[in-house]
Design an enzyme around this catalytic site. Structure first.
Site, PDB file in Angstrom:
ATOM      1  N   GLY A  33       0.916  -1.129   0.040  1.00 29.66           N
ATOM      2  CA  GLY A  33       0.080   0.113  -0.078  1.00 29.66           C
ATOM      3  C   GLY A  33       0.691   1.427  -0.061  1.00 29.66           C
ATOM      4  N   ALA A  87      -2.946  -0.136   6.964  1.00 33.34           N
ATOM      5  CA  ALA A  87      -4.336  -0.612   7.225  1.00 33.34           C
ATOM      6  C   ALA A  87      -5.174   0.403   6.557  1.00 33.34           C
ATOM      7  CB  ALA A  87      -4.367  -0.970   8.906  1.00 33.34           C
ATOM      8  N   GLY A  99      -6.959  -4.869   3.069  1.00 34.60           N
ATOM      9  CA  GLY A  99      -7.163  -5.593   2.013  1.00 34.60           C
ATOM     10  C   GLY A  99      -7.657  -4.353   0.766  1.00 34.60           C
ATOM     11  N   GLU A 107      -0.876 -10.708   3.206  1.00 32.90           N
ATOM     12  CA  GLU A 107      -0.461  -9.833   4.537  1.00 32.90           C
ATOM     13  C   GLU A 107      -1.091 -10.772   5.772  1.00 32.90           C
ATOM     14  OE1 GLU A 107      -3.075  -6.729   3.630  1.00 32.90           O
ATOM     15  OE2 GLU A 107      -1.300  -5.562   2.448  1.00 32.90           O
ATOM     16  N   LYS A 125      -7.290   6.632   9.709  1.00 28.88           N
ATOM     17  CA  LYS A 125      -7.560   5.168   9.922  1.00 28.88           C
ATOM     18  C   LYS A 125      -8.025   4.640  11.230  1.00 28.88           C
ATOM     19  CE  LYS A 125      -5.796   4.646   5.731  1.00 28.88           C
ATOM     20  NZ  LYS A 125      -4.582   4.083   5.333  1.00 28.88           N
TER      21      LYS A 125
HETATM   22  C1  5RP Z   1      -3.471  -3.518   0.985  1.00 29.00           C
HETATM   23  C2  5RP Z   1      -3.793  -3.059   2.590  1.00 29.00           C
HETATM   24  C3  5RP Z   1      -3.094  -1.701   2.942  1.00 29.00           C
HETATM   25  O1  5RP Z   1      -2.263  -1.827   4.148  1.00 29.00           O
HETATM   26  C4  5RP Z   1      -4.300  -0.820   2.869  1.00 29.00           C
HETATM   27  O2  5RP Z   1      -5.292  -0.839   2.075  1.00 29.00           O
HETATM   28  C5  5RP Z   1      -3.691   0.440   3.621  1.00 29.00           C
HETATM   29  O3  5RP Z   1      -3.188   1.311   2.259  1.00 29.00           O
HETATM   30  P1  5RP Z   1      -2.845   2.633   2.093  1.00 29.00           P
HETATM   31  O4  5RP Z   1      -1.407   2.638   3.086  1.00 29.00           O
HETATM   32  O5  5RP Z   1      -2.403   2.871   0.624  1.00 29.00           O
HETATM   33  O6  5RP Z   1      -3.768   3.431   2.841  1.00 29.00           O
HETATM   34  O7  5RP Z   1      -4.453  -3.621   3.334  1.00 29.00           O
HETATM   35  O8  5RP Z   1      -3.935  -4.796   0.989  1.00 29.00           O
END
Ligand code: 5RP
Length: 222
Positions: A33, A87, A99, A107, A125
């Site tokens: 991510g 996350a 996800g 993961e 988050k």
């Molecule tokens: C990928 C994930 C990522 O950790 C989640 O979507 C957070 O992403 P980002 O850091 O871009 O906000 O679970 O499957």
């Protein structure tokens, strides 16, 4: 601070957190991510101080290799001291929804092997109750509609993430409107539906540490 600046702050904080454990034999678990990407870029500065990494996605593996960091197959690794990943949501128990980037299964596997799971996230988050973010569920393609019907019976509204194929060759259902009061029970119940590979609830194996980027600085929650 912008969301990107908060992500950078937690990526840097994660590097500072793991730095004392870096040794020539150490292999680090690395997530997927935009926040994990910033961590990978920060980690690259220390690449001569550890052996390599296990990645939770092909995209992260490619980014790691691009920095000259060796990527190991998890089958060739006995243990991981630490796993660092982002996350989509985190509650105060450090239960997560993950996800959003479709990498949830790998993961969850890498997190399960790591001694310490360090979650890095900006303050958007942090939630009281998980579930405003639609819960990703990885499904075997031929089971997609059957699984979706079962998810409707659980009170959810599953939406097929069209055009997305996971690194494992599967599909994703994003489940809206789930009432996730008991994240552990929900994780188990959804994983027991035939055709589900796994779902994005990380409750049975939550994070051990959450580095949360806020406008007052990075907060360390355990
Ligand atoms: C990928 C994930 C990522 O950790 C989640 O979507 C957070 O992403 P980002 O850091 O871009 O906000 O679970 O499957």
């Amino acid at each position: 601070m912008t969301q990107d600046e908060l992500k950078q702050a937690v990526a840097d904080a994660a590097l500072a957190f793991i730095k004392p454990d870096l040794k020539p034999e150490v292999i680090i678990g690395v997530g997927t991510g935009s926040t994990a990407n910033l961590f990978i870029d920060a980690l690259a500065k220390e690449k001569d101080d550890f052996r390599g990494a296990v990645a939770s996605s092909e995209a992260s593996a490619e980014r790691l290799r691009g920095h000259g960091i060796e990527v190991f197959d998890l089958n060739d690794v006995d243990s991981l001291a630490v796993y660092v990943d982002g996350a989509d949501e985190a509650n105060r128990k450090l239960h997560l929804i993950k996800g959003g980037g479709a990498a949830l299964t790998r993961e969850k596997i890498v997190a399960s092997v790591a001694k310490t799971f360090v979650c890095i996230a900006d303050e958007s988050k942090a939630v009281q109750t998980l579930g405003a973010f639609p819960l990703p569920v990885e499904v075997i393609p031929m089971a997609r509609s059957a699984v979706a019907r079962k998810l409707v019976k659980l009170g959810g509204n599953p939406v097929y993430r069209e055009g997305v194929v996971t690194d494992n060759g599967n599909q994703i259902l994003d489940v809206f409107e789930l009432n996730i009061k008991d994240a552990e029970a929900m994780e188990t119940e959804i994983n027991n539906i035939p055709g589900v590979v796994t779902n994005g609830l990380f409750a049975h194996r939550p994070a051990d540490v959450l580095l949360l980027g806020t406008s007052e600085g990075v907060k360390k929650l355990t």
